[in-house]
Design a protein around this motif. Structure first.
Motif, mmCIF file in Angstrom:
data_model
loop_
_atom_site.group_PDB
_atom_site.id
_atom_site.type_symbol
_atom_site.label_atom_id
_atom_site.label_comp_id
_atom_site.label_asym_id
_atom_site.label_seq_id
_atom_site.Cartn_x
_atom_site.Cartn_y
_atom_site.Cartn_z
ATOM 1 N N LEU A 239 -25.767 57.604 -2.047
ATOM 2 C CA LEU A 239 -24.489 57.976 -2.644
ATOM 3 C C LEU A 239 -23.760 59.189 -2.361
ATOM 4 C CD1 LEU A 239 -25.983 57.514 -6.269
ATOM 5 C CD2 LEU A 239 -24.441 55.970 -5.074
ATOM 6 N N SER A 240 -22.643 59.477 -2.627
ATOM 7 C CA SER A 240 -22.102 60.712 -2.399
ATOM 8 C C SER A 240 -22.295 61.936 -3.296
ATOM 9 C CB SER A 240 -20.364 60.585 -2.390
ATOM 10 O OG SER A 240 -20.185 60.280 -3.896
ATOM 11 N N ALA A 241 -21.956 63.144 -2.978
ATOM 12 C CA ALA A 241 -22.222 64.103 -4.002
ATOM 13 C C ALA A 241 -21.548 64.009 -5.197
ATOM 14 C CB ALA A 241 -22.008 65.367 -3.149
ATOM 15 N N VAL A 242 -20.354 63.506 -4.934
ATOM 16 C CA VAL A 242 -19.255 63.310 -6.095
ATOM 17 C C VAL A 242 -19.967 62.224 -7.244
ATOM 18 C CG1 VAL A 242 -16.836 62.439 -6.832
ATOM 19 C CG2 VAL A 242 -17.272 63.738 -4.818
ATOM 20 N N SER A 243 -20.292 61.385 -6.576
ATOM 21 C CA SER A 243 -21.116 60.420 -7.502
ATOM 22 C C SER A 243 -22.407 60.934 -8.263
ATOM 23 C CB SER A 243 -21.583 59.042 -6.864
ATOM 24 O OG SER A 243 -20.693 58.431 -6.388
ATOM 25 N N VAL A 244 -22.943 61.974 -7.535
ATOM 26 C CA VAL A 244 -24.313 62.512 -8.150
ATOM 27 C C VAL A 244 -23.730 63.269 -9.274
ATOM 28 C CG1 VAL A 244 -26.221 64.313 -7.893
ATOM 29 C CG2 VAL A 244 -25.755 62.446 -6.084
ATOM 30 N N ARG A 245 -22.825 64.193 -9.113
ATOM 31 C CA ARG A 245 -22.161 64.954 -9.863
ATOM 32 C C ARG A 245 -21.522 64.411 -11.331
ATOM 33 N NH1 ARG A 245 -20.102 67.783 -5.180
ATOM 34 N NH2 ARG A 245 -21.666 69.313 -4.783
ATOM 35 N N ALA A 246 -20.862 63.055 -10.880
ATOM 36 C CA ALA A 246 -20.295 62.265 -12.131
ATOM 37 C C ALA A 246 -21.586 61.685 -12.844
ATOM 38 C CB ALA A 246 -19.554 61.025 -11.442
ATOM 39 N N HIS A 247 -22.876 61.400 -12.264
ATOM 40 C CA HIS A 247 -23.908 61.077 -13.093
ATOM 41 C C HIS A 247 -24.282 62.087 -14.121
ATOM 42 C CE1 HIS A 247 -24.717 57.509 -10.127
ATOM 43 N NE2 HIS A 247 -24.029 57.034 -11.286
ATOM 44 N N GLU A 248 -24.591 63.537 -13.364
ATOM 45 C CA GLU A 248 -25.051 64.407 -14.140
ATOM 46 C C GLU A 248 -24.117 64.893 -15.164
ATOM 47 O OE1 GLU A 248 -27.570 66.514 -10.562
ATOM 48 O OE2 GLU A 248 -25.490 67.390 -11.161
ATOM 49 N N ASN A 249 -23.029 64.829 -14.929
ATOM 50 C CA ASN A 249 -21.713 65.075 -15.945
ATOM 51 C C ASN A 249 -21.577 64.195 -17.141
ATOM 52 O OD1 ASN A 249 -21.540 67.602 -14.875
ATOM 53 N ND2 ASN A 249 -20.108 67.072 -13.261
ATOM 54 N N GLY A 250 -22.284 62.975 -16.984
ATOM 55 C CA GLY A 250 -22.046 61.814 -17.988
ATOM 56 C C GLY A 250 -20.672 61.087 -17.729
ATOM 57 N N GLN A 251 -19.944 61.269 -16.631
ATOM 58 C CA GLN A 251 -18.741 60.669 -16.323
ATOM 59 C C GLN A 251 -18.981 59.088 -15.926
ATOM 60 O OE1 GLN A 251 -17.336 63.309 -13.013
ATOM 61 N NE2 GLN A 251 -16.060 64.335 -15.135
ATOM 62 N N ASN A 252 -20.339 58.897 -15.122
ATOM 63 C CA ASN A 252 -20.400 57.640 -14.970
ATOM 64 C C ASN A 252 -21.908 57.471 -15.501
ATOM 65 O OD1 ASN A 252 -18.142 57.336 -13.464
ATOM 66 N ND2 ASN A 252 -19.178 57.524 -11.552
ATOM 67 N N GLY A 253 -22.285 56.221 -16.112
ATOM 68 C CA GLY A 253 -23.662 55.811 -16.363
ATOM 69 C C GLY A 253 -24.458 55.607 -15.214
#
Length: 145
Positions: free
Chosen positions: A107-121
């Motif tokens: 995955l991209s770092a953007v996806s990891v951060r989105a997971h961490e921030n709750g933006q994406n499940g």
């Protein structure tokens, strides 16, 4: 010029304390580098940066060699009320960047951060890939179990 030696606190000092103390030294060296560069001492700043890198690597090596079980156990116990918060907690405990974790999970770092921030499940199959890299069960990320 005599090389500076660290204060001898005896052998009873915990490896985790050594790591934290050395990392504080690394922060001081980073500040010194910035000041040296600001005033035009680039060559000296480069030498200090080499010392900073050596201290950082030494601190990590001491921690790894110590085999400190309490730190290892704490690193695998996620904190947080959401899967994203638990993922961030585990990633930081493993001393991984979002980029490094993302790369190992495909995955991209953007996806990891989105997971961490709750933006994406976090889907179970993605939790499995994260868990494999972090050395935990997927349920630790998804449910805190």
């Amino acid at each position: 010029m005599k090389a500076a030696t660290p204060k001898d606190d005896g052998l009873a000092m915990a490896p985790v304390s050594i790591y934290r103390s050395d990392m504080e030294d690394v922060d001081v060296l980073k500040s010194a580098i910035q000041v040296l560069r600001r005033y035009g001492f680039s060559e000296l700043a480069g030498r200090v940066d080499v010392a900073r890198s050596a201290v950082s690597h030494l601190a990590r090596a001491i921690t790894e060699v110590s085999g400190d079980q309490s730190e290892a156990a704490a690193a695998k116990t996620p904190t947080g009320d959401t899967p994203g918060a638990r993922l961030r907690s585990l990633r930081r405990a493993a001393r991984l960047s979002a980029e490094a974790l993302g790369e190992s999970a495909g995955l991209s770092a953007v996806s990891v951060r989105a997971h961490e921030n709750g933006q994406n499940g976090i889907k179970p199959e993605v939790a499995e890939r994260y868990a494999q890299r972090l050395g935990v069960a997927p349920s630790a990320i998804l449910f805190g179990a």
